[in-house]
Design a protein around this motif. Structure first.
Motif, PDB file in Angstrom:
ATOM      1  N   ASN A 286       0.852  -1.179   0.000  1.00 23.88           N
ATOM      2  CA  ASN A 286       0.000   0.000   0.000  1.00 23.88           C
ATOM      3  C   ASN A 286       0.891   1.232   0.000  1.00 23.88           C
TER       4      ASN A 286
ATOM      5  N   ALA B 152       3.300   0.974  -5.113  1.00 25.09           N
ATOM      6  CA  ALA B 152       3.283   0.839  -3.651  1.00 25.09           C
ATOM      7  C   ALA B 152       4.582   0.214  -3.152  1.00 25.09           C
TER       8      ALA B 152
ATOM      9  N   ALA C  41      -1.344   4.171  -4.137  1.00 18.55           N
ATOM     10  CA  ALA C  41      -2.530   3.532  -3.560  1.00 18.55           C
ATOM     11  C   ALA C  41      -3.364   2.833  -4.631  1.00 18.55           C
TER      12      ALA C  41
END
Length: 222
Positions: free
Chosen positions: A75, A164, A158
């Motif tokens: 993430n 990420a 994201a």
């Protein structure tokens, strides 16, 4: 184990399995771009950390993930705890096809400005990849001076597992460097603020003046 204890254990396992399935589905939702460009060859995610701080380098990272990877919890690095970032950093070191990391120091930032220094670090990070990528997925920017096909993605860290991954490696790398600088210049508390202009950092600047890793062009604006 009593029947009540067994029921509790089964419910705990059910919730854990449900949570894991949700994470698998979330991770899959972040592979839209990777699937879209899968026929193009090796795909790398590119991101940077450290454009905003008053001190320290800007750090860029490029990561090529295996097409069949099963790495969960990737993430935007800002949405992860330091502990989770460190864990994923180690996983990526083991699992990634290739990782490139590059930094531009404060003196270069002062000379060519932060945007150009960021582009420079990104180009250097991409150039380190082996094999070379055919497509780059970038967090919001189009990098000048490279011939590889680029896909800029708004809020890419994201939206793409590759970006990420790059954001996590860049963040951990730069944070660890700033912790080393903290030992050299403890009065600025770089281990805590990572060079950003926190109240504590600003007070130290007023009291002690800048140290060698401060960005002169940024401090002039204050």
């Amino acid at each position: 184990m009593t029947e009540k204890q067994l029921q509790r254990q089964l419910e705990k396992e059910r919730k854990a399995a449900e949570k894991l399935q949700k994470e698998i589905e979330r991770t899959e939702s972040l592979m839209v771009y990777e699937h879209q460009y899968a026929d193009c060859g090796f795909i790398c995610g590119v991101d940077e950390v450290g454009r905003g701080p008053l001190a320290g380098p800007v750090c860029a990272c490029a990561v090529i993930l295996p097409t069949d990877h099963r790495i969960l919890y990737l993430n935007d690095s800002k949405k992860l705890s330091a502990k989770k970032r460190d864990m994923l950093y180690e996983v990526l070191q083991e699992e990634a096809v290739s990782i490139g990391i590059a930094m531009e120091p404060p003196e270069v930032i002062d000379e060519i400005n932060i945007l150009q220094a960021t582009y420079s670090a990104m180009r250097k990070a991409i150039s380190q990849l082996d094999p070379a990528p055919e497509v780059t997925l970038n967090d919001a920017v189009t990098i000048p001076g490279i011939s590889i096909r680029q896909v800029p993605i708004i809020k890419g860290d994201a939206s793409s597992v590759s970006i990420a991954a790059a954001s996590i490696v860049a963040k951990v790398t730069r944070d660890r460097l700033m912790e080393e600088y903290d030992a050299m210049y403890p009065e600025y508390h770089f281990a805590q603020n990572k060079g950003y202009g926190t109240k504590e950092h600003m007070e130290a600047l007023r009291k002690y003046g800048p140290c060698p890793i401060h960005r002169k062009s940024f401090i002039r604006r204050l």
